[in-house]
Design a protein around this motif. Structure first.
Motif, PDB file in Angstrom:
ATOM      1  N   VAL A 218       0.848  -1.192   0.000  1.00  0.00           N
ATOM      2  CA  VAL A 218       0.000   0.000   0.000  1.00  0.00           C
ATOM      3  C   VAL A 218       0.881   1.240   0.000  1.00  0.00           C
ATOM      4  O   VAL A 218       2.041   1.203   0.415  1.00  0.00           O
ATOM      5  CB  VAL A 218      -0.955   0.015   1.216  1.00  0.00           C
ATOM      6  N   THR A 219       0.322   2.337  -0.460  1.00  0.00           N
ATOM      7  CA  THR A 219       1.086   3.583  -0.563  1.00  0.00           C
ATOM      8  C   THR A 219       1.395   4.176   0.809  1.00  0.00           C
ATOM      9  O   THR A 219       0.626   4.036   1.756  1.00  0.00           O
ATOM     10  CB  THR A 219       0.298   4.616  -1.396  1.00  0.00           C
ATOM     11  N   GLN A 220       2.524   4.849   0.871  1.00  0.00           N
ATOM     12  CA  GLN A 220       2.901   5.583   2.072  1.00  0.00           C
ATOM     13  C   GLN A 220       2.467   7.046   1.972  1.00  0.00           C
ATOM     14  O   GLN A 220       2.634   7.813   2.921  1.00  0.00           O
ATOM     15  CB  GLN A 220       4.419   5.514   2.276  1.00  0.00           C
ATOM     16  N   GLU A 221       1.922   7.411   0.821  1.00  0.00           N
ATOM     17  CA  GLU A 221       1.494   8.784   0.580  1.00  0.00           C
ATOM     18  C   GLU A 221       0.049   8.969   1.054  1.00  0.00           C
ATOM     19  O   GLU A 221      -0.894   8.480   0.435  1.00  0.00           O
ATOM     20  CB  GLU A 221       1.607   9.120  -0.914  1.00  0.00           C
ATOM     21  N   ALA A 222      -0.132   9.683   2.147  1.00  0.00           N
ATOM     22  CA  ALA A 222      -1.460   9.859   2.745  1.00  0.00           C
ATOM     23  C   ALA A 222      -2.437  10.556   1.805  1.00  0.00           C
ATOM     24  O   ALA A 222      -3.658  10.357   1.911  1.00  0.00           O
ATOM     25  CB  ALA A 222      -1.341  10.647   4.050  1.00  0.00           C
ATOM     26  N   SER A 223      -1.930  11.335   0.861  1.00  0.00           N
ATOM     27  CA  SER A 223      -2.799  12.048  -0.077  1.00  0.00           C
ATOM     28  C   SER A 223      -3.613  11.104  -0.948  1.00  0.00           C
ATOM     29  O   SER A 223      -4.660  11.493  -1.482  1.00  0.00           O
ATOM     30  CB  SER A 223      -1.970  12.972  -0.971  1.00  0.00           C
ATOM     31  N   PHE A 224      -3.127   9.865  -1.102  1.00  0.00           N
ATOM     32  CA  PHE A 224      -3.811   8.904  -1.961  1.00  0.00           C
ATOM     33  C   PHE A 224      -4.763   7.989  -1.190  1.00  0.00           C
ATOM     34  O   PHE A 224      -5.373   7.095  -1.779  1.00  0.00           O
ATOM     35  CB  PHE A 224      -2.797   8.055  -2.732  1.00  0.00           C
ATOM     36  N   HIS A 225      -4.890   8.191   0.110  1.00  0.00           N
ATOM     37  CA  HIS A 225      -5.813   7.375   0.889  1.00  0.00           C
ATOM     38  C   HIS A 225      -7.261   7.745   0.557  1.00  0.00           C
ATOM     39  O   HIS A 225      -7.536   8.869   0.109  1.00  0.00           O
ATOM     40  CB  HIS A 225      -5.560   7.557   2.381  1.00  0.00           C
ATOM     41  N   ARG A 226      -8.153   6.814   0.806  1.00  0.00           N
ATOM     42  CA  ARG A 226      -9.571   7.021   0.506  1.00  0.00           C
ATOM     43  C   ARG A 226     -10.130   8.220   1.293  1.00  0.00           C
ATOM     44  O   ARG A 226      -9.945   8.348   2.492  1.00  0.00           O
ATOM     45  CB  ARG A 226     -10.357   5.764   0.886  1.00  0.00           C
ATOM     46  N   ARG A 227     -10.831   9.086   0.580  1.00  0.00           N
ATOM     47  CA  ARG A 227     -11.511  10.195   1.239  1.00  0.00           C
ATOM     48  C   ARG A 227     -12.644   9.663   2.104  1.00  0.00           C
ATOM     49  O   ARG A 227     -13.310   8.686   1.751  1.00  0.00           O
ATOM     50  CB  ARG A 227     -12.094  11.161   0.201  1.00  0.00           C
ATOM     51  N   ASP A 228     -12.888  10.334   3.204  1.00  0.00           N
ATOM     52  CA  ASP A 228     -13.969   9.916   4.098  1.00  0.00           C
ATOM     53  C   ASP A 228     -15.315   9.899   3.384  1.00  0.00           C
ATOM     54  O   ASP A 228     -16.171   9.072   3.683  1.00  0.00           O
ATOM     55  CB  ASP A 228     -14.038  10.841   5.320  1.00  0.00           C
ATOM     56  N   ILE A 229     -15.493  10.801   2.429  1.00  0.00           N
ATOM     57  CA  ILE A 229     -16.763  10.922   1.716  1.00  0.00           C
ATOM     58  C   ILE A 229     -17.089   9.655   0.932  1.00  0.00           C
ATOM     59  O   ILE A 229     -18.246   9.376   0.604  1.00  0.00           O
ATOM     60  CB  ILE A 229     -16.737  12.148   0.773  1.00  0.00           C
ATOM     61  N   PHE A 230     -16.050   8.835   0.624  1.00  0.00           N
ATOM     62  CA  PHE A 230     -16.253   7.616  -0.155  1.00  0.00           C
ATOM     63  C   PHE A 230     -16.338   6.353   0.702  1.00  0.00           C
ATOM     64  O   PHE A 230     -16.437   5.243   0.170  1.00  0.00           O
ATOM     65  CB  PHE A 230     -15.129   7.439  -1.181  1.00  0.00           C
TER      66      PHE A 230
END
Length: 376
Positions: A257-269
């Motif tokens: 999995v990515t270490q880049e937090a910007s690519f994590h799932r948005r709460d809205i989804f």
């Protein structure tokens, strides 16, 4: 200048900037020009007119940035934690959104990091002609990544790496210094054709060749017109992009999995009900999708895609009025809403017909068994 040492430093700087892999290649893509022209001549680019308009510039980086003699190709992993592929795809009432777009738009992030890499190199060499690209110009980024040793081209046309699969973004930094180039990886797909056989619409027409006109990613993202009716039922609940060819690829099983937090799932989804997403106003769409790649398709296309998914969903009493409330807003949107309404009505009628058949069968059983002994 010790360019061998400089290349090593560049790769180290790239990793410090967050890239998982950095490779270097020359700019000779001449062997790809004939294949690119055949792809365009076959019309596989669909409505993406810029593909044909830029012609062979895509295979000639030096025309994009005069003086370029090397391309630094980078990889940035994006697979989010808790991707929930199977559970999301198997629930037709929930929207499936391609995993690369669950978080922030990657274009600006990667471009900024590539610019920093260029500045770092410039500090080292004194003067440098460079230009960063991230899926934003007519350039064959996958063949460049392959030549730079970042992976090989899979049968789905995506770049594959034995350690990362295909869950990553690519970016390029064009430079005018004679860095040593890396060796390409060996193609390791073998006889596997899982990606080709699993494509819902049969868009992978031959090994490494995708007919965009059939691809769900193209239909839901690039195409801003009418989705062909014959393809709508095959889209299922995919409202933005499609990951099917990657999901079945054996090389993706061990991807980290990515270490880049910007690519994590948005709460809205986290709860992506089709009905709820379809009810967003344009203002809500723009606000909720701020900083997202999804924002660029616009509210009407967003609604169009969800309308198709609602047509594919199991019958539900709440869907019909939800669809009908949007009628009259846009001509193209209306076409897809009317189709979805017809599909929902067909399913409602099928449920009614099935109930009638069951009632008749129950009556028949009672007539046949009436008066018979209990142990008969």
């Amino acid at each position: 200048m010790n360019y061998q040492l400089l290349a090593q430093k560049i790769k180290q700087w790239g990793q410090e900037l967050g890239f998982q892999k950095v490779g270097i290649t020359d700019i000779d893509l001449s062997q790809h020009e004939a294949q690119l022209q055949r792809w365009i001549d076959a019309g596989y680019h669909g409505s993406m007119d810029w593909m044909a308009r830029h012609g062979m510039m895509r295979a000639r980086p030096q025309e994009l940035h005069p003086g370029t003699i090397r391309v630094i190709s980078v990889r940035l992993d994006y697979l989010p934690p808790e991707a929930q592929f199977a559970s999301n795809l198997s629930d037709p009432t929930q929207a499936y959104i391609s995993r690369y777009s669950l978080g922030r738009d990657y274009h600006k992030l990667i471009r900024n990091q590539l610019k920093k890499l260029g500045q770092k190199i410039e500090q080292e060499v004194g003067q440098l002609g460079y230009r960063p690209f991230v899926d934003s110009a007519p350039i064959l980024e996958r063949p460049l990544a392959q030549k730079a040793g970042l992976g090989w081209a899979g049968k789905h046309s995506l770049i594959l790496d034995k350690e990362a699969g295909s869950w990553f973004f690519l970016g390029e930094l064009l430079v005018d210094i004679p860095l040593p180039v890396d060796e390409p990886q060996t193609n390791q797909c073998g006889k596997c054709k899982a990606c080709m056989t699993s494509c819902p619409t049969g868009a992978i027409v031959e090994e490494g060749v995708v007919d965009a006109r059939l691809c769900i990613s193209y239909l839901t993202i690039e195409l801003d017109g009418i989705i062909p009716e014959a393809l709508r039922s095959k889209i299922g609940n995919r409202i933005y992009g499609c990951d099917d060819c990657q999901l079945v690829c054996p090389w993706n099983r061990e991807a980290e999995v990515t270490q880049e937090a910007s690519f994590h799932r948005r709460d809205i989804f986290k709860e992506a009900s089709l009905v709820r997403l379809f009810q967003w106003t344009e203002a809500q769409f723009l606000k909720n999708m701020e900083g997202s790649a999804i924002r660029r398709i616009g509210h009407i296309q967003w609604l169009r895609n969800i309308a198709v998914a609602l047509g594919n969903a199991p019958f539900d009493e709440t869907i019909l009025p939800t669809l009908q409330e949007r009628l009259g807003q846009n001509e193209i949107l209306d076409i897809h809403i009317q189709w979805a309404i017809e599909e929902q009505n067909k399913k409602r009628q099928a449920i009614h017909d099935n109930a009638v058949r069951n009632t008749k069968l129950e009556r028949l059983v009672r007539i046949i068994t009436k008066g018979l002994p209990r142990d008969a």
